[in-house]
Design an enzyme around this catalytic site. Structure first.
Site, PDB file in Angstrom:
ATOM      1  N   VAL A   1       0.807  -1.232   0.000  1.00 51.22           N
ATOM      2  CA  VAL A   1       0.000   0.000   0.000  1.00 51.22           C
ATOM      3  C   VAL A   1       0.837   1.278   0.000  1.00 51.22           C
ATOM      4  O   VAL A   1       0.311   2.357  -0.224  1.00 51.22           O
ATOM      5  CB  VAL A   1      -1.005   0.041   1.189  1.00 51.22           C
ATOM      6  CG1 VAL A   1      -2.046  -1.053   1.075  1.00 51.22           C
ATOM      7  CG2 VAL A   1      -0.284  -0.002   2.538  1.00 51.22           C
TER       8      VAL A   1
ATOM      9  N   TYR B   1       1.398   4.957  16.478  1.00 46.76           N
ATOM     10  CA  TYR B   1       0.174   4.256  16.037  1.00 46.76           C
ATOM     11  C   TYR B   1      -1.042   5.166  16.203  1.00 46.76           C
ATOM     12  O   TYR B   1      -1.840   5.330  15.270  1.00 46.76           O
ATOM     13  CB  TYR B   1      -0.003   2.971  16.845  1.00 46.76           C
ATOM     14  CG  TYR B   1      -1.192   2.129  16.416  1.00 46.76           C
ATOM     15  CD1 TYR B   1      -1.108   1.288  15.309  1.00 46.76           C
ATOM     16  CD2 TYR B   1      -2.393   2.157  17.127  1.00 46.76           C
ATOM     17  CE1 TYR B   1      -2.205   0.498  14.910  1.00 46.76           C
ATOM     18  CE2 TYR B   1      -3.488   1.374  16.742  1.00 46.76           C
ATOM     19  CZ  TYR B   1      -3.383   0.549  15.635  1.00 46.76           C
ATOM     20  OH  TYR B   1      -4.467  -0.230  15.249  1.00 46.76           O
TER      21      TYR B   1
ATOM     22  N   LYS C   1      -3.786   6.651  13.297  1.00 48.51           N
ATOM     23  CA  LYS C   1      -5.215   6.342  13.308  1.00 48.51           C
ATOM     24  C   LYS C   1      -6.052   7.623  13.434  1.00 48.51           C
ATOM     25  O   LYS C   1      -7.125   7.728  12.833  1.00 48.51           O
ATOM     26  CB  LYS C   1      -5.533   5.340  14.417  1.00 48.51           C
ATOM     27  CG  LYS C   1      -4.881   3.970  14.175  1.00 48.51           C
ATOM     28  CD  LYS C   1      -5.280   3.364  12.836  1.00 48.51           C
ATOM     29  CE  LYS C   1      -4.737   1.980  12.595  1.00 48.51           C
ATOM     30  NZ  LYS C   1      -5.129   1.411  11.298  1.00 48.51           N
TER      31      LYS C   1
ATOM     32  N   SER D   1      -9.066   3.132  14.175  1.00 47.31           N
ATOM     33  CA  SER D   1      -9.014   2.377  15.428  1.00 47.31           C
ATOM     34  C   SER D   1      -9.578   3.250  16.539  1.00 47.31           C
ATOM     35  O   SER D   1      -9.556   4.490  16.447  1.00 47.31           O
ATOM     36  CB  SER D   1      -7.559   2.022  15.756  1.00 47.31           C
ATOM     37  OG  SER D   1      -7.459   1.520  17.079  1.00 47.31           O
TER      38      SER D   1
ATOM     39  N   ASN E   1      -7.687  -1.287   4.649  1.00 47.72           N
ATOM     40  CA  ASN E   1      -7.633  -1.936   5.959  1.00 47.72           C
ATOM     41  C   ASN E   1      -6.212  -2.330   6.377  1.00 47.72           C
ATOM     42  O   ASN E   1      -5.950  -2.502   7.565  1.00 47.72           O
ATOM     43  CB  ASN E   1      -8.548  -3.167   5.904  1.00 47.72           C
ATOM     44  CG  ASN E   1      -8.330  -4.104   7.052  1.00 47.72           C
ATOM     45  OD1 ASN E   1      -8.800  -3.869   8.162  1.00 47.72           O
ATOM     46  ND2 ASN E   1      -7.582  -5.184   6.817  1.00 47.72           N
TER      47      ASN E   1
HETATM   48  N1  LIG Z   1      -6.298  -6.118  16.012  1.00 43.90           N
HETATM   49  C1  LIG Z   1      -6.733  -5.052  16.678  1.00 43.90           C
HETATM   50  O1  LIG Z   1      -6.877  -5.076  17.903  1.00 43.90           O
HETATM   51  C2  LIG Z   1      -7.084  -3.793  15.921  1.00 43.90           C
HETATM   52  C3  LIG Z   1      -7.804  -2.779  16.596  1.00 43.90           C
HETATM   53  C4  LIG Z   1      -8.138  -1.632  15.902  1.00 43.90           C
HETATM   54  C5  LIG Z   1      -7.779  -1.474  14.581  1.00 43.90           C
HETATM   55  N2  LIG Z   1      -7.058  -2.460  13.961  1.00 43.90           N
HETATM   56  C6  LIG Z   1      -6.670  -2.237  12.573  1.00 43.90           C
HETATM   57  O2  LIG Z   1      -7.227  -3.260  11.747  1.00 43.90           O
HETATM   58  C7  LIG Z   1      -6.449  -3.363  10.548  1.00 43.90           C
HETATM   59  C8  LIG Z   1      -6.145  -4.819  10.265  1.00 43.90           C
HETATM   60  O3  LIG Z   1      -5.277  -5.308  11.262  1.00 43.90           O
HETATM   61  P1  LIG Z   1      -5.387  -6.772  11.892  1.00 43.90           P
HETATM   62  O4  LIG Z   1      -5.575  -6.596  13.343  1.00 43.90           O
HETATM   63  O5  LIG Z   1      -6.335  -7.589  11.120  1.00 43.90           O
HETATM   64  O6  LIG Z   1      -3.857  -7.258  11.701  1.00 43.90           O
HETATM   65  P2  LIG Z   1      -3.200  -8.406  10.794  1.00 43.90           P
HETATM   66  O7  LIG Z   1      -1.727  -8.269  11.013  1.00 43.90           O
HETATM   67  O8  LIG Z   1      -3.834  -9.715  11.091  1.00 43.90           O
HETATM   68  O9  LIG Z   1      -3.584  -7.960   9.312  1.00 43.90           O
HETATM   69  C9  LIG Z   1      -2.971  -6.852   8.685  1.00 43.90           C
HETATM   70  C10 LIG Z   1      -2.727  -7.191   7.225  1.00 43.90           C
HETATM   71  O10 LIG Z   1      -2.118  -6.040   6.589  1.00 43.90           O
HETATM   72  C11 LIG Z   1      -1.121  -6.505   5.712  1.00 43.90           C
HETATM   73  N3  LIG Z   1      -0.118  -5.460   5.441  1.00 43.90           N
HETATM   74  C12 LIG Z   1       0.819  -4.961   6.287  1.00 43.90           C
HETATM   75  N4  LIG Z   1       1.582  -4.062   5.661  1.00 43.90           N
HETATM   76  C13 LIG Z   1       1.115  -3.984   4.383  1.00 43.90           C
HETATM   77  C14 LIG Z   1       1.498  -3.237   3.238  1.00 43.90           C
HETATM   78  N5  LIG Z   1       2.544  -2.375   3.268  1.00 43.90           N
HETATM   79  N6  LIG Z   1       0.790  -3.385   2.100  1.00 43.90           N
HETATM   80  C15 LIG Z   1      -0.246  -4.280   2.032  1.00 43.90           C
HETATM   81  N7  LIG Z   1      -0.637  -5.024   3.069  1.00 43.90           N
HETATM   82  C16 LIG Z   1       0.030  -4.875   4.239  1.00 43.90           C
HETATM   83  C17 LIG Z   1      -0.504  -7.721   6.420  1.00 43.90           C
HETATM   84  O11 LIG Z   1       0.214  -8.548   5.515  1.00 43.90           O
HETATM   85  C18 LIG Z   1      -1.748  -8.363   7.009  1.00 43.90           C
HETATM   86  O12 LIG Z   1      -2.308  -9.312   6.125  1.00 43.90           O
HETATM   87  C19 LIG Z   1      -5.191  -2.514  10.777  1.00 43.90           C
HETATM   88  O13 LIG Z   1      -5.349  -1.260  10.109  1.00 43.90           O
HETATM   89  C20 LIG Z   1      -5.188  -2.313  12.289  1.00 43.90           C
HETATM   90  O14 LIG Z   1      -4.506  -1.140  12.668  1.00 43.90           O
HETATM   91  C21 LIG Z   1      -6.718  -3.627  14.596  1.00 43.90           C
END
Ligand SMILES: NC(=O)c1ccc[n+]([C@@H]2O[C@H](COP(=O)([O-])OP(=O)(O)OC[C@H]3O[C@@H](n4cnc5c(N)ncnc54)[C@H](O)[C@@H]3O)[C@@H](O)[C@H]2O)c1
Length: 190
Positions: A59, A150, A154, A137, A85
């Site tokens: 991305v 972070y 967000k 987030s 995402n």
């Molecule tokens: N898990 C939580 O508690 C939580 C809470 C709030 C928000 N979020 C947000 O949800 C979103 C998804 O996170 P998740 O928790 O599912 O984590 P995750 O690590 O399971 O999934 C994140 C995905 O993003 C991909 N990714 C990372 N860098 C990338 C890049 N440069 N280009 C393309 N893809 C890339 C990874 O390969 C992975 O598949 C994120 O934006 C995260 O900040 C997560």
């Protein structure tokens, strides 16, 4: 059939969103840097009744976003739903950790989302319809200590999404920022 592009769909929340859209019978572009995970998501999507394809996308790369837009336009002729995402996490105090972490997380979490929006907004404007959801987030609204970089990304995604909400209303494009609390994924493994 709804045409849906989800970044970060190789894992965690992105994968779950893909499966939810699959149940509605959507056609899904699974975009991620983790090709193995993307293939696994595609299998699950097909099992759940949807269909889709995988695309390698970092991305942070404007060139890769442009190439993906060309693919999407050729394959689908447009796009109904864009979900920005993909994201990573840091845990750092303001006077500790590497400065490079700031560059890394801002490039992915904030500039990566903005690039996705810049790439596909013209497509949606042309068709006079569309929906963009950016994964922010709760950390962008309720600030926790030791996560400055972070939290900042967000909060930036929320500001970007609110700006776009007003800007794109006239083009029948809806924009949402998703602000989840904590849930278990692979986020702490990158
Ligand atoms: N898990 C939580 O508690 C939580 C809470 C709030 C928000 N979020 C947000 O949800 C979103 C998804 O996170 P998740 O928790 O599912 O984590 P995750 O690590 O399971 O999934 C994140 C995905 O993003 C991909 N990714 C990372 N860098 C990338 C890049 N440069 N280009 C393309 N893809 C890339 C990874 O390969 C992975 O598949 C994120 O934006 C995260 O900040 C997560």
């Amino acid at each position: 059939m709804q045409k849906v592009l989800i970044t970060g769909a190789a894992s965690g929340l992105g994968r779950e969103l893909a499966l939810r859209f699959a149940k509605e019978g959507a056609d899904i572009c699974i975009a991620d840097i983790n090709s193995e995970g993307s293939t696994e998501t595609l299998k699950l999507v097909e099992k759940a009744g949807g269909k889709g394809w995988t695309a390698y996308l970092d991305v942070t790369s404007e060139d890769q976003w442009n190439a993906l837009r060309a693919d999407v336009e050729e394959r689908w002729g447009g796009l109904d739903v864009l979900i920005n995402n993909a994201g990573v996490a840091t845990g750092d105090r303001i006077d500790a950790g590497e400065w490079a972490w700031w560059e890394w997380i801002i490039d992915i979490n904030l500039k990566g989302v903005a690039l996705g929006c810049r790439t596909f907004t013209p497509v949606m404007k042309k068709q006079n319809s569309g929906y963009i959801m950016n994964t922010a987030s709760l950390a962008g609204l309720m600030i926790l200590p030791s996560m400055a970089s972070y939290n900042v990304t967000k909060a930036g995604v929320i500001a970007l999404s609110e700006t776009m909400y007003y800007e794109l209303h006239a083009y029948n494009i809806k924009v949402t920022a998703l602000c989840p609390g904590f849930f278990r994924t692979n986020l702490n493994k990158t």
